[in-house]
Design a protein around this motif. Structure first.
Motif, PDB file in Angstrom:
ATOM      1  N   HIS A  87       0.814  -1.223   0.000  1.00  0.00           N
ATOM      2  CA  HIS A  87       0.000   0.000   0.000  1.00  0.00           C
ATOM      3  C   HIS A  87       0.848   1.274   0.000  1.00  0.00           C
ATOM      4  O   HIS A  87       1.618   1.528   0.928  1.00  0.00           O
ATOM      5  CB  HIS A  87      -0.949  -0.015   1.191  1.00  0.00           C
ATOM      6  CG  HIS A  87      -2.027   1.021   1.104  1.00  0.00           C
ATOM      7  ND1 HIS A  87      -2.602   1.409  -0.090  1.00  0.00           N
ATOM      8  CD2 HIS A  87      -2.637   1.771   2.059  1.00  0.00           C
ATOM      9  CE1 HIS A  87      -3.515   2.335   0.143  1.00  0.00           C
ATOM     10  NE2 HIS A  87      -3.555   2.576   1.438  1.00  0.00           N
ATOM     11  N   ASP A  89       0.165   4.442   0.494  1.00  0.00           N
ATOM     12  CA  ASP A  89       0.011   5.381   1.630  1.00  0.00           C
ATOM     13  C   ASP A  89       0.802   4.914   2.850  1.00  0.00           C
ATOM     14  O   ASP A  89       1.400   5.715   3.556  1.00  0.00           O
ATOM     15  CB  ASP A  89      -1.473   5.530   2.011  1.00  0.00           C
ATOM     16  CG  ASP A  89      -2.263   6.242   0.928  1.00  0.00           C
ATOM     17  OD1 ASP A  89      -1.687   7.100   0.240  1.00  0.00           O
ATOM     18  OD2 ASP A  89      -3.453   5.918   0.757  1.00  0.00           O
ATOM     19  N   ARG A 218      -6.220   5.595 -13.176  1.00  0.00           N
ATOM     20  CA  ARG A 218      -5.665   4.255 -12.975  1.00  0.00           C
ATOM     21  C   ARG A 218      -6.242   3.349 -14.065  1.00  0.00           C
ATOM     22  O   ARG A 218      -7.344   3.584 -14.556  1.00  0.00           O
ATOM     23  CB  ARG A 218      -6.007   3.709 -11.581  1.00  0.00           C
ATOM     24  CG  ARG A 218      -5.383   4.510 -10.407  1.00  0.00           C
ATOM     25  CD  ARG A 218      -3.874   4.363 -10.410  1.00  0.00           C
ATOM     26  NE  ARG A 218      -3.186   5.068  -9.325  1.00  0.00           N
ATOM     27  CZ  ARG A 218      -2.686   6.304  -9.425  1.00  0.00           C
ATOM     28  NH1 ARG A 218      -2.833   7.007 -10.530  1.00  0.00           N
ATOM     29  NH2 ARG A 218      -2.017   6.839  -8.420  1.00  0.00           N
ATOM     30  N   TYR A 337      -6.991   9.187   7.945  1.00  0.00           N
ATOM     31  CA  TYR A 337      -8.083   9.997   7.397  1.00  0.00           C
ATOM     32  C   TYR A 337      -8.643  11.054   8.333  1.00  0.00           C
ATOM     33  O   TYR A 337      -9.295  11.988   7.863  1.00  0.00           O
ATOM     34  CB  TYR A 337      -9.227   9.089   6.918  1.00  0.00           C
ATOM     35  CG  TYR A 337      -8.851   8.246   5.722  1.00  0.00           C
ATOM     36  CD1 TYR A 337      -8.926   8.752   4.420  1.00  0.00           C
ATOM     37  CD2 TYR A 337      -8.373   6.939   5.880  1.00  0.00           C
ATOM     38  CE1 TYR A 337      -8.554   7.996   3.326  1.00  0.00           C
ATOM     39  CE2 TYR A 337      -7.999   6.168   4.794  1.00  0.00           C
ATOM     40  CZ  TYR A 337      -8.086   6.705   3.508  1.00  0.00           C
ATOM     41  OH  TYR A 337      -7.725   5.954   2.420  1.00  0.00           O
TER      42      TYR A 337
HETATM   43  O1  DAU Z   1      -0.789   0.154 -10.236  1.00  0.00           O
HETATM   44  C1  DAU Z   1      -0.590  -0.965  -9.447  1.00  0.00           C
HETATM   45  C2  DAU Z   1      -0.656  -0.591  -7.989  1.00  0.00           C
HETATM   46  O2  DAU Z   1      -2.016  -0.318  -7.689  1.00  0.00           O
HETATM   47  C3  DAU Z   1      -0.111  -1.677  -7.073  1.00  0.00           C
HETATM   48  O3  DAU Z   1       1.259  -1.847  -7.322  1.00  0.00           O
HETATM   49  C4  DAU Z   1      -0.339  -1.323  -5.597  1.00  0.00           C
HETATM   50  O4  DAU Z   1       0.058  -2.394  -4.768  1.00  0.00           O
HETATM   51  C5  DAU Z   1      -1.818  -1.062  -5.399  1.00  0.00           C
HETATM   52  O5  DAU Z   1      -2.070  -0.676  -4.057  1.00  0.00           O
HETATM   53  C6  DAU Z   1      -2.308   0.016  -6.364  1.00  0.00           C
HETATM   54  O6  DAU Z   1      -1.721   1.310  -6.014  1.00  0.00           O
HETATM   55  P1  DAU Z   1      -2.583   2.655  -6.052  1.00  0.00           P
HETATM   56  O7  DAU Z   1      -1.906   3.655  -5.218  1.00  0.00           O
HETATM   57  O8  DAU Z   1      -2.927   3.028  -7.447  1.00  0.00           O
HETATM   58  O9  DAU Z   1      -3.948   2.081  -5.353  1.00  0.00           O
HETATM   59  P2  DAU Z   1      -4.911   2.705  -4.251  1.00  0.00           P
HETATM   60  O10 DAU Z   1      -6.117   1.810  -4.188  1.00  0.00           O
HETATM   61  O11 DAU Z   1      -4.207   3.007  -2.980  1.00  0.00           O
HETATM   62  O12 DAU Z   1      -5.346   4.092  -4.887  1.00  0.00           O
HETATM   63  C7  DAU Z   1      -5.941   4.156  -6.182  1.00  0.00           C
HETATM   64  C8  DAU Z   1      -6.169   5.634  -6.503  1.00  0.00           C
HETATM   65  O13 DAU Z   1      -7.192   6.136  -5.624  1.00  0.00           O
HETATM   66  C9  DAU Z   1      -4.951   6.496  -6.258  1.00  0.00           C
HETATM   67  O14 DAU Z   1      -4.916   7.517  -7.247  1.00  0.00           O
HETATM   68  C10 DAU Z   1      -5.193   7.118  -4.888  1.00  0.00           C
HETATM   69  C11 DAU Z   1      -6.712   7.224  -4.833  1.00  0.00           C
HETATM   70  N1  DAU Z   1      -7.321   7.088  -3.488  1.00  0.00           N
HETATM   71  C12 DAU Z   1      -6.993   6.013  -2.738  1.00  0.00           C
HETATM   72  C13 DAU Z   1      -7.524   5.827  -1.477  1.00  0.00           C
HETATM   73  C14 DAU Z   1      -7.147   4.628  -0.642  1.00  0.00           C
HETATM   74  C15 DAU Z   1      -8.248   8.032  -3.034  1.00  0.00           C
HETATM   75  O15 DAU Z   1      -8.577   8.993  -3.732  1.00  0.00           O
HETATM   76  N2  DAU Z   1      -8.782   7.849  -1.793  1.00  0.00           N
HETATM   77  C16 DAU Z   1      -8.445   6.793  -0.978  1.00  0.00           C
HETATM   78  O16 DAU Z   1      -8.965   6.731   0.164  1.00  0.00           O
END
Ligand code: DAU
Ligand code: NAD
Length: 340
Positions: A87, A89, A218, A337
């Motif tokens: 993760h 964050d 993404r 958060y």
């Molecule tokens: O791209 C592959 C990657 O995808 C993996 O290598 C990582 O292990 C995996 O966690 C993921 O990383 P991200 O940082 O893209 O995933 P995450 O779900 O943490 O966040 C996706 C997007 O959403 C990112 O732009 C941040 C945003 N986000 C995330 C969270 C947790 C928010 O806006 N609010 C949130 O509360």
């Protein structure tokens, strides 16, 4: 009968891969090595435990002695390394464990694969090693030739591991492959990540914390399609090669969150824009031409179908994620958060 080691198999993608392999091959033994960090969950492997071709071993990939003794005992034919701190964050908050597990743990596994018979080794990596792409250049995609250019301690640790894997190929001739996949979603996704977090919060009528302006992009892939790709790479991939995995499914975070709300019949007024992630990557987008042309891989599940299936899975498996979000996770959520 061949034996495959799946590290990190009690986590999100690793567990889906365990089930994929047990379903596809009746003559394959699947051994899962997992230290059960906050992200590992034995509940997830409950059905696998009932399969005589499956064995679970609790252990840490950085524990050289334990890893060597398992390799000596099991005489693996394949190793697939999913085990990682995953993760972004958390890596910004506490980088050290990312370096330990993701880099040193990989090195221990590579040493074991070299020592116990030059075992075919696959490293599960990420598109994040390429950094990010600008929003105003939709013509640009990550190819296997895109230079490594990392942003977070997480992606830096994954890139370091990739470099080690390639060093073991070049220096020792270890038969390795690497896959770099885009964002996965699907069953058993840990609730700290975007999609499951938004599902859980929406169901509880809690606010949905979107970082920044929600315009970050993404490239989403249903987890089973990732598992299929890794299986194909193990079967027919060329050693010493990197394969990008992704299905041209780019969405802004805001689009994803609104889709979740629509499926659940919840109001968009739950969305709350919060302080951005430091160093937040703008856009990920994979060019999957190589794996498609060489191995015939293509994604079977569209985003529309996959997200419906995922929301349904979370609705039907509430005890699985409610147990998580009501445990240690409460402290994590508060820390990440409450002041955002
Ligand atoms: O791209 C592959 C990657 O995808 C993996 O290598 C990582 O292990 C995996 O966690 C993921 O990383 P991200 O940082 O893209 O995933 P995450 O779900 O943490 O966040 C996706 C997007 O959403 C990112 O732009 C941040 C945003 N986000 C995330 C969270 C947790 C928010 O806006 N609010 C949130 O509360
Ligand atoms: P996850 O956090 O859900 O699971 C990680 C698993 O590894 C957990 O079961 C955990 O207990 C285990 N683990 C952690 N440290 C360990 C250690 N030292 N020894 C043994 N086991 C340990 O992660 P995930 O999302 O399933 O990701 C799996 C792999 O895929 C990671 O390598 C990640 O970098 C990569 N990846 C993830 C995504 C994604 O979207 N989630 C995309 C591309 C690549």
């Amino acid at each position: 009968m061949k034996t495959i080691l799946v590290t990190g198999g009690a986590g999100f993608i690793g567990s889906n891969f365990v089930y994929y392999e047990l379903k596809k091959y009746k003559d394959l033994r699947v051994v899962c090595l997992d230290s059960l960090t906050y992200a590992g969950n034995l509940e997830t492997l409950k059905e696998a435990m009932a399969n005589p071709n499956f064995r679970f071993v609790k252990g840490d990939i950085t524990d050289r002695k334990a890893v060597y003794s398992l390799f000596e005992e099991e005489k693996f034919d394949f190793v697939v390394n999913f085990a990682a701190e995953s993760h972004v964050d958390r890596s910004i908050d506490e980088p050290e464990v990312f370096l330990k597990t993701n880099i040193l743990g990989t090195q221990v596994l590579l040493d074991a694969a070299k020592k116990f018979g030059n075992i075919r080794y696959h490293q599960v990596s990420t598109d994040e090693v390429y950094g990010d792409l600008p929003l105003n250049r939709p013509d640009l995609f990550f190819t296997e030739e895109t230079p490594i250019h990392t942003s977070s301690p997480y992606s830096a640790s994954k890139a370091s591991a990739d470099l080690l894997v390639m060093a073991y190929y070049r220096t020792y001739g270890l038969p390795v492959t690497i896959s770099r996949c885009s964002n996965n979603y699907g069953p058993y996704h840990f609730p700290e990540k975007l999609i499951p977090l938004m599902i859980a919060n929406a169901l509880a009528e809690k606010s949905l914390p979107v970082y920044g302006d929600g315009k970050n992009v993404r490239d989403w892939l249903y987890v089973e399609d990732h598992c299929k790709a890794i299986d194909m790479i193990l079967e027919n991939g060329r050693v010493g090669e990197v394969y990008n995995i992704g299905g041209h499914n780019e969405k802004t975070n805001l689009e994803v969150v609104k889709t979740v709300l629509r499926i659940l019949g919840k109001s968009e007024s739950l969305i709350s824009f919060v302080k951005d992630r430091p160093g937040h990557d703008m856009r990920y987008a994979i060019d999957p031409t190589k794996i498609r042309n060489e191995l015939g891989w293509y994604p079977e599940t569209s985003f529309d179908e996959g997200i419906e299936k995922t929301v349904k899975w979370f609705l039907e498996n509430k005890p699985w994620w409610e147990n998580i979000i009501n445990g240690e996770y409460v402290k994590y959520y508060e820390k990440m958060y409450s002041k955002r």
